[in-house]
Scaffold this active site. Sequence first.
Site, PDB file in Angstrom:
ATOM      1  N   ARG A  95       0.842  -1.189   0.000  1.00  0.00           N
ATOM      2  CA  ARG A  95       0.000   0.000   0.000  1.00  0.00           C
ATOM      3  C   ARG A  95       0.881   1.245   0.000  1.00  0.00           C
ATOM      4  NH1 ARG A  95      -5.166  -0.901   4.074  1.00  0.00           N
ATOM      5  NH2 ARG A  95      -5.045  -3.179   4.199  1.00  0.00           N
ATOM      6  N   HIS A 136      -9.452  -6.518  -3.206  1.00  0.00           N
ATOM      7  CA  HIS A 136      -9.064  -7.679  -3.992  1.00  0.00           C
ATOM      8  C   HIS A 136      -9.577  -7.493  -5.416  1.00  0.00           C
ATOM      9  CE1 HIS A 136      -7.175 -10.187  -0.989  1.00  0.00           C
ATOM     10  NE2 HIS A 136      -8.191 -10.001  -0.156  1.00  0.00           N
ATOM     11  N   ASP A 137      -9.229  -8.442  -6.247  1.00  0.00           N
ATOM     12  CA  ASP A 137      -9.602  -8.390  -7.660  1.00  0.00           C
ATOM     13  C   ASP A 137     -11.056  -7.961  -7.864  1.00  0.00           C
ATOM     14  OD1 ASP A 137     -10.967  -9.831 -10.044  1.00  0.00           O
ATOM     15  OD2 ASP A 137      -8.859 -10.019 -10.572  1.00  0.00           O
ATOM     16  N   ASP A 166      -6.383  -8.950 -11.117  1.00  0.00           N
ATOM     17  CA  ASP A 166      -5.036  -9.296 -10.679  1.00  0.00           C
ATOM     18  C   ASP A 166      -4.066  -9.462 -11.848  1.00  0.00           C
ATOM     19  OD1 ASP A 166      -5.693  -9.231  -8.037  1.00  0.00           O
ATOM     20  OD2 ASP A 166      -5.688 -11.398  -7.726  1.00  0.00           O
TER      21      ASP A 166
END
Length: 373
Positions: A95, A136-137, A166
Amino acid sequence: MSGPLAGVRVVVLAGMGPVPFTGMLLADMGAHVVRVTRPANRSARALGQTDGLGPQHDLANRGVDAVAVDLKDPEGVETVLRLVEAADVFMEGYRPGVAERLGLGPDVVTARNAAVVYARLTGYGQSGPLSRTAGHDINYVAQSGALHAMARQGEAPRPPVNLLGDYAGGGTMAAYGIVCALLEARTSGRGQVLDAAMLDGVAVLTAKLQGLRAAGLYSDEAGTNFLDSGAPFYDTYRCADGRYLAVGALEPDFYREFTARLGVDVTGWPDQNDRSGWPKLRELIASAVGSRTRAEWAEVYAGTDACVTPVLTFDEAAEDPHNSERQVFRRVGGVLHPTPAPRLSRTPGRDPVTPSAEPVEARDLIHSWQRQG
């Protein structure tokens, strides 16, 4: 090393999902990729494998060396910076702000090597209100608007596993950006910071759809368009044996070829482009396809321009005659590897190998790179 990226040195801070995938893509094309992982008695965790995979099954590490370094120790950070001094690419997937706190932010890294490409791969990017938000994806694909389009009419959107965010919008776009920056650096002698966001990458993939929408040729109502399962001649159908057939007969010539080989009288069927007749047309096609097994349909449509293909499992895809001849997949140590793509005639990518189970010594690697210059 062989391949078009032979001689390119890449240092990657271990991460999940798209980050190692980017490393694999670069390694497949001949780059020397080194993955910096946590020291943990040379266990699977030391190789950054926190998802339960053993080394031989972690295909994203194929052709990649690993060095175990404690990034919480100043000596460990210095080890990474010494690698960076001889590298062409440095990559991290934390991050925003984490690499800086570790002492490996862009300012520090580029101060040690002004020509290095500093690649940052995250979900939402380095700026914006969501930049520090977990995801997430499925979240990045939803944020891009693309997930809304991935549904049958009246049904909930369905994520395409994690291939889109991803790997397509994330890992592949990052690899593309890295190669672009490397090409520019060969002219300028200077590196730059690459901000690769999975959200951005997925958004770029929707470019054609955005044009169709603006022209009034694509509806925002999912499952009503030609390519999103709305059209009955671009969909999958269940065969008599429970297997599936993929039909992509969009163009009139292909559609005529498809219907001519269904083995039923199509007189009186709704016109292909009569949207009001699509529900009925779907029922008729489903009934016809359901009368035979997938293997029978594969034989019927073999060698035709009907754009009909059996829906294969991964193992079936590996054994398919076309895929076998082109070696689309190869078994290495009992594991099915997709082979490097795309294919280059003079400097092809490297053959897949079993990922290494042991880290290399950082000092040996540093000395090797320094000797090579």
